[in-house]
Design a protein around this motif. Structure first.
Motif, PDB file in Angstrom:
ATOM      1  N   PRO A 128       0.502   7.526   0.816  1.00 36.91           N
ATOM      2  CA  PRO A 128      -0.711   8.354   0.821  1.00 36.91           C
ATOM      3  C   PRO A 128      -1.987   7.545   1.059  1.00 36.91           C
ATOM      4  N   ALA A 129      -2.067   6.327   0.503  1.00 37.91           N
ATOM      5  CA  ALA A 129      -3.267   5.504   0.709  1.00 37.91           C
ATOM      6  C   ALA A 129      -3.404   5.132   2.181  1.00 37.91           C
ATOM      7  N   GLU A 151       0.849  -1.177   0.000  1.00 38.71           N
ATOM      8  CA  GLU A 151       0.000   0.000   0.000  1.00 38.71           C
ATOM      9  C   GLU A 151       0.886   1.228   0.000  1.00 38.71           C
ATOM     10  N   MET A 186      -2.205   6.825   4.737  1.00 37.71           N
ATOM     11  CA  MET A 186      -2.549   8.036   5.489  1.00 37.71           C
ATOM     12  C   MET A 186      -4.053   8.325   5.359  1.00 37.71           C
ATOM     13  N   ALA A 187      -4.578   8.129   4.149  1.00 38.98           N
ATOM     14  CA  ALA A 187      -5.995   8.404   3.908  1.00 38.98           C
ATOM     15  C   ALA A 187      -6.883   7.463   4.723  1.00 38.98           C
ATOM     16  N   LYS A 188      -6.428   6.218   4.891  1.00 34.10           N
ATOM     17  CA  LYS A 188      -7.213   5.237   5.647  1.00 34.10           C
ATOM     18  C   LYS A 188      -7.092   5.423   7.151  1.00 34.10           C
ATOM     19  N   ASN A 189      -6.066   6.169   7.579  1.00 35.09           N
ATOM     20  CA  ASN A 189      -5.814   6.346   9.016  1.00 35.09           C
ATOM     21  C   ASN A 189      -5.686   7.829   9.357  1.00 35.09           C
ATOM     22  N   PRO A 190      -6.787   8.565   9.235  1.00 37.90           N
ATOM     23  CA  PRO A 190      -6.681  10.016   9.442  1.00 37.90           C
ATOM     24  C   PRO A 190      -6.141  10.364  10.831  1.00 37.90           C
TER      25      PRO A 190
END
Ligand SMILES: [Fe+2]
Ligand SMILES: [Fe+2]
Length: 261
Positions: free
Chosen positions: A54-55, A51, A57-61
């Motif tokens: 950025p992906a 993964e 980070m997006a899934k774990n704000p």
């Protein structure tokens, strides 16, 4: 909706591996930081994938990537020693301790005993494939060259009998790999080179003490080897892995296996 409920197979039910993945992801969300898996870990599950940062980070704000110790693993001291790795990072130590105890009782010298104690450290802490090579590289800066060479060579020598010392092809290998298994050409070539090496017998003695049918009730203890390690393993003052040796990064990887970089 929970992560577990989101994944479903074609028939509407999540498969076992989908459930395992979901559970893992669920656990990751419980952690303070984003824990990542190296590609190699996934390959062992038959997947060549990763993964992107950025992906993740997006899934774990609101969370940052894990760049230090993994809270799920046993805590290591600030300046870890070989003993600390034995206690906190080696998945199993009984085979190593039994081999070394066998060598100790047989009256072999300390280099042979240390070689037996360390011969499979790659298997128990790092990676199986080519474990002799990985293990040798890990210890090379810290031990006599005879010890690391023997650890490397034992992997190939295990496949070849030596009647002069009573070493036979292991029955366990017939069970593990089948009666028709033939070692890869690079293993055969390694054996041919090792046969004429000045430290051949040290590696051969590893194979002789490399037994899985040792008395299962035998009491073995790492404490029996404290002095031998002290005299024969150059513990770096900064901590094993935190020094600047050519293999320090391998120990650091065991220290922090899930760091993002
Ligand atoms: Fe081995
Ligand atoms: Fe072994």
């Amino acid at each position: 909706m929970s992560g577990l409920a989101q994944v479903q197979s074609g028939n509407g039910q999540p498969t076992l591996s989908e459930r395992a993945d979901a559970l893992e992801e669920h656990m990751m969300h419980e952690l303070e930081h984003i824990v990542t898996k190296s590609v190699l870990f996934g390959m062992a599950d038959g997947k060549v994938e990763m993964e992107s940062g950025p992906a993740l980070m997006a899934k774990n704000p609101g969370k940052y990537m894990l760049m230090g110790e993994d809270p799920r693993l046993p805590k290591m001291p600030d300046k870890p020693t070989l003993m600390d790795y034995f206690r906190c990072r080696f998945a199993s130590t009984s085979h190593l301790l039994q081999s070394a105890t066998h060598a100790l009782k047989a009256g072999h010298n300390e280099k042979v005993i240390l070689a037996c104690l360390l011969h499979d450290i790659a298997v128990v802490s790092f990676i199986r494939c080519d474990h002799g090579y990985w293990g040798a590289q890990m210890i090379e800066p810290y031990v006599d060259e005879e010890v690391s060479w023997a650890v490397k060579a034992h992997q190939a020598l295990r496949f070849f009998p030596d009647e002069s010392v009573g070493y036979k092809y292991p029955e366990l290998y017939v069970k593990f790999f089948g009666p028709d298994y033939q070692p890869e050409p690079y293993v055969v070539a390694e054996y041919a080179r090792a046969r004429n090496h000045r430290h051949y017998m040290t590696a051969r003695l590893i194979t002789l003490n490399d037994i899985y049918s040792f008395d299962p009730n035998a009491k073995v203890s790492l404490d029996d080897f404290t002095d031998i390690i002290g005299r024969n393993f150059k513990q770096p003052k900064e901590g094993l892995g935190l020094d600047n040796s050519p293999s320090a990064h391998m120990w650091r990887t065991m220290l922090w296996p899930s760091r993002f970089l």
